[in-house]
Enzyme design. Structure first.
Site, PDB file in Angstrom:
ATOM      1  CB  SER A 214      -4.861  -5.066  47.975  1.00  0.00           C
ATOM      2  OG  SER A 214      -4.281  -6.343  47.896  1.00  0.00           O
ATOM      3  CG  ASN A 215       0.050  -5.973  45.859  1.00  0.00           C
ATOM      4  OD1 ASN A 215      -0.013  -7.055  45.312  1.00  0.00           O
ATOM      5  ND2 ASN A 215       0.471  -5.827  47.119  1.00  0.00           N
ATOM      6  CB  VAL A 216      -2.191  -6.086  40.278  1.00  0.00           C
ATOM      7  CG1 VAL A 216      -2.984  -4.801  40.189  1.00  0.00           C
ATOM      8  CG2 VAL A 216      -0.726  -5.846  39.918  1.00  0.00           C
TER       9      VAL A 216
ATOM     10  CB  ALA B 239       3.095  -8.445  46.246  1.00  0.00           C
TER      11      ALA B 239
END
Ligand code: CTP
Length: 220
Positions: free
Chosen positions: A29-31, A96
């Site tokens: 995943s991402n932030v 995102a």
């Protein structure tokens, strides 16, 4: 009795990251916090738009007057956006989306081997591009892309906008991730350029929705 068709602008907004599972308990995943997308959805609703918010996994409350669809993976997001965009006037892709996902989602936990190896290889495959897929046949509907660029991003962002068939691209830098304020430049397909420096995300959302509404009106 036939249902009265709403004359309000119907905007689909995406927000947050996607999760791409490796096994039942691990994911890539991402932030992304989802704050920007949620602000845009909230602002659109305050301005009288009908809003569908397609959200990845985030810890944020659903804004008042917004219909929320929760998804996890990029492929789930694509399915939800396709469905919502069918009857909509605009799409704002603030999510995102993970570019890659594991080639296989293991049914059981990925176990480490006790054979002395200290490396592992995870094979990845490309996720569908949600925005490019739905924007291909967008007709007069307004589409907004987001781009995270470093260095001279404007040229790259404009190229991205053309390649993905978007009407606007919101260019920001990595400091926008997980922050309250953001510096963005909103580039239009018509060559327009609007720079907003260190503004609260709510203000950026307002400027963006105003541009989208104006463009949608011109197109109708
Ligand atoms: N996007 C999407 N589906 C993907 C990847 C991105 O819909 N699989 C959308 C994002 O929501 C965003 C825009 O496309 O609106 C960003 O495009 P992308 O090509 O991923 O650019 P960056 O994230 O800026 O990064 P890079 O080009 O460096 O990969």
């Amino acid at each position: 009795m036939p249902q009265k068709r709403s004359t309000a602008l119907h905007v689909v907004v995406t927000a947050g990251p996607t999760r791409e599972y490796v096994d039942p308990v691990r994911y890539l995943s991402n932030v992304s916090s989802g704050k920007m997308g949620f602000e845009i959805a909230a602002e659109a609703a305050r301005r009288g738009c009908e809003v569908t918010l397609v959200a990845g996994p985030v810890r944020l409350e659903t804004p008042v007057g917004v219909e929320r669809v929760d998804v996890e993976s990029a492929r789930e997001m694509l399915a939800a956006v396709r469905k919502a965009f069918r009857g909509a006037d605009a799409l704002v892709m603030a999510a995102a989306v993970a570019d890659w996902r594991p080639a296989r989602r293991l049914a059981g936990k990925w176990r480490k081997k006790d054979d002395g190896t200290d490396t592992a290889v995870l094979e990845l495959v490309k996720n569908p591009d949600v925005l490019a897929t739905v924007a291909r046949n967008k007709g007069r509907r307004v589409v907004v892309a987001f781009a995270l660029e470093t260095g001279d991003g404007e040229r790259r962002a404009r190229r991205k906008m053309a390649r993905k068939n978007a009407d606007f691209v919101v260019l920001n830098d990595a400091s926008a991730l997980n922050a309250e304020r953001s510096s963005v430049t909103i580039l239009g397909r018509d060559g327009s350029r609007r720079a907003l420096s260190r503004k609260p995300k709510r203000e950026i959302a307002g400027a963006l929705i105003a541009l989208v509404a104006q463009r949608a009106q011109q197109a109708s």
